[in-house]
Design a protein around this motif. Structure first.
Motif, PDB file in Angstrom:
ATOM      1  N   VAL A  81      45.785  44.502  30.002  1.00 18.73           N
ATOM      2  CA  VAL A  81      45.737  43.165  30.599  1.00 18.73           C
ATOM      3  C   VAL A  81      47.006  42.897  31.400  1.00 18.73           C
ATOM      4  N   HIS A  82      48.135  43.359  30.884  1.00 13.07           N
ATOM      5  CA  HIS A  82      49.395  43.185  31.617  1.00 13.07           C
ATOM      6  C   HIS A  82      49.360  43.973  32.933  1.00 13.07           C
ATOM      7  N   LEU A  83      48.814  45.182  32.891  1.00 14.72           N
ATOM      8  CA  LEU A  83      48.695  45.966  34.126  1.00 14.72           C
ATOM      9  C   LEU A  83      47.780  45.271  35.131  1.00 14.72           C
ATOM     10  N   CYS A  84      46.663  44.751  34.655  1.00 15.53           N
ATOM     11  CA  CYS A  84      45.758  44.011  35.550  1.00 15.53           C
ATOM     12  C   CYS A  84      46.471  42.823  36.176  1.00 15.53           C
ATOM     13  N   ASP A  85      47.257  42.124  35.394  1.00 12.97           N
ATOM     14  CA  ASP A  85      47.984  40.962  35.886  1.00 12.97           C
ATOM     15  C   ASP A  85      48.988  41.380  36.959  1.00 12.97           C
TER      16      ASP A  85
ATOM     17  N   GLY B  24      47.930  37.019  38.549  1.00 11.76           N
ATOM     18  CA  GLY B  24      46.624  37.650  38.433  1.00 11.76           C
ATOM     19  C   GLY B  24      45.602  36.642  37.926  1.00 11.76           C
ATOM     20  N   LYS B  25      44.336  36.882  38.236  1.00 13.50           N
ATOM     21  CA  LYS B  25      43.276  36.003  37.736  1.00 13.50           C
ATOM     22  C   LYS B  25      42.933  36.437  36.325  1.00 13.50           C
ATOM     23  N   TYR B  26      43.005  35.510  35.405  1.00 17.77           N
ATOM     24  CA  TYR B  26      42.858  35.812  33.992  1.00 17.77           C
ATOM     25  C   TYR B  26      41.950  34.790  33.334  1.00 17.77           C
TER      26      TYR B  26
END
Length: 69
Positions: A6-10, A35-37
């Motif tokens: 999730v941190h990488l996606c952000d 990032g969209k979360y």
């Protein structure tokens, strides 16, 4: 719980949908790097309502996919 993905996606600003327990949700906010979360927070014993949880998660996922630009 490992939230590295999730941190990488952000950081890469890849939209993410996180399935997370209520216990862990208080310390996890997401979106620090713009990032969209979105998250689906579940209570202990969520498996008893699996179909409802699955449907809610699916709706959120399809909505995120629909809103991709």
């Amino acid at each position: 719980m490992d939230t590295g993905n999730v941190h990488l996606c952000d950081i890469l600003q890849i939209p993410s949908l996180v399935f997370i327990s209520k216990l862990a949700a208080f310390r996890f906010s997401g979106g620090s790097y713009k990032g969209k979360y979105d998250s689906l927070v579940v209570d202990k014993g969520w498996q008893k309502n699996y179909r409802k949880v699955f449907n809610t998660f699916s709706q959120k996922a399809f909505l995120q996919i629909k809103n991709l630009n």
